[in-house]
Design a protein around this motif. Sequence first.
Motif, PDB file in Angstrom:
ATOM      1  N   GLY A  97       0.794  -1.222   0.000  1.00 48.55           N
ATOM      2  CA  GLY A  97       0.000   0.000   0.000  1.00 48.55           C
ATOM      3  C   GLY A  97       0.827   1.273   0.000  1.00 48.55           C
ATOM      4  O   GLY A  97       0.485   2.250   0.659  1.00 48.55           O
TER       5      GLY A  97
ATOM      6  N   GLY B  88       2.527   4.334  -2.268  1.00 48.89           N
ATOM      7  CA  GLY B  88       2.539   5.041  -3.547  1.00 48.89           C
ATOM      8  C   GLY B  88       3.695   6.022  -3.575  1.00 48.89           C
ATOM      9  O   GLY B  88       3.982   6.680  -2.577  1.00 48.89           O
TER      10      GLY B  88
ATOM     11  N   ALA C 150      -3.157   2.806  -2.635  1.00 51.24           N
ATOM     12  CA  ALA C 150      -2.046   3.027  -1.701  1.00 51.24           C
ATOM     13  C   ALA C 150      -2.512   3.952  -0.584  1.00 51.24           C
ATOM     14  O   ALA C 150      -3.221   4.931  -0.837  1.00 51.24           O
ATOM     15  CB  ALA C 150      -0.855   3.630  -2.437  1.00 51.24           C
TER      16      ALA C 150
END
Lengths: 236, 295
Positions: free
Chosen positions: A83, A85, A155
């Motif tokens: 998760g 980004g 994310a």
Amino acid sequence: MNGVAEYLRVTDLHAFYGESHILHGMDFRVNRGECVTLLGRNGAGRTTTLKAILGLTGRRTGSVMLNGREVISWPAHRIAHLGVGYCPEERGIYASLSAEENLMLPPQVASGGMAVDEIYAMFPNLGERRKSQGSRLSGGEQQMLAMARILRTGAQLLLLDEISEGLAPVIVQKLGEVIRRLKEKGFTIILVEQNFRFAAPLADRMYIVEHGRIAAEIGKDEVEQKQTLLNEYLGV
Amino acid sequence: MSEIFGVPVQALMGQLMLGLVNGSFYAMLSLGLAVIFGMLNIINFAHGALYMMGAMFAWMGLNYFGIGYWWSLLLAPLGVGLVGILIERSMLRWLYKLDHLYGLLLTFGLALIIEGLFRDQYGVSGQPYSIPEELTGAFNLGFMFLPKYRAWVILASLTVCFATWYVIEKTPLGAYLRAATENPQLTQAFGINVPLMVMLTYGFGVALAGFAGVLAAPALQVSPLMGSNLIIVVFAVVVIGGMGSILGSIVTGLGLGIVEGLTKVFYPEASATVVFVIMAIVLLLRPAGLFGREK
């Protein structure tokens, strides 16, 4: 989601590029839903910290606990699926892909990502330019796109590197609004910034990075009393 | 009989077709080289040997196991692809961060070894491989006879080349591939397994060569030397088209095949060198190739 309040804990993190030793024992933590800023001069090791969390540097030692899991020895493509980004400093818009292909590229890493319509509502320009080649977008559009494409993936921890750099004040302001909305939505955010005036109102806590380690931690309400310290480190 | 520039139409068309057939092989091979170079940064000198391996696999399949042409067209490229994956995993992946030269030297060495192994077993003389029954004979087009097998080679090659182009340029999988070619680190940070894609890309690129090899088996003789005869011209094609350009390698491959064919009609003495003359001119005027981008 599990109940751990701490999303990320970095302990005694060392990172290397070939022979050069860049990070010298970084220690910090980020709680779920927090917005934390890494401030510091160029070359202090802030970008490398983000890359080391993601597994993009050379050799690294120490500990990176992500969502309760030790990922120091994981390959980069697995770390994203916890998760995370990433919005890199140079924005990383693929020139050979269209704006829409850029947006759709990062795979889903968790459920609950923003819908494409929602993203185009947040960044109307991107909707208009969806067929344009990545290389044809303006700097501001590229920055919006680099942010937008990691919101789609689900994310929950966003690593944002110098997103305000080199952009017109209007766009910087717009980005500030976006960050505020993302905080309201419960995203956990690490901002690497040089622009103190951009970062200060957004951050819950600030870390000052120098020579590859954390030199100081400043809470939101300590900014005024620690102004001299800030001046000393950042020259603001 | 009608003539164009003093050449009978029949002869002209015949050479044009032959040129297109050769061009089809150039296109498939240079396409594989372009895909591999884009993703792996490696100039795959073993490409000719793997093309030969495709043809040899087809021949061995038929003679040892009774596997016919159509099954070979599927199985031989798969076999060559697997050999490629083995080469990538065991050797090439150590070279990605080094200069092109190391990859070129390694794959050149591999080409010599592969060719040597087959020469040791089968000698240098060609082995016959007959055209499948369905594709024997010719179409009478009125102005010329078109052997069915030649038509099939052109059709099959165009289909494979176009499908490859489509997948790379127009699909999400292709977007992964383009992204990983352009910025592998970032692509991996997004959660895409780039090392796996690199491995499969090499496997696919050499499987294309293997496919070309099977197509070539009935058209040419199957011989351990067939790869090294072809690969030099293919590299000239790649240089002319521009390393790394997908469409460029297809178009240049076909185009140069035609140019070669026409040269055979009008000035046969130059037919073996015309590609290299064009290469020299392109290198002088556009060093990145006709479709290549300057870095």
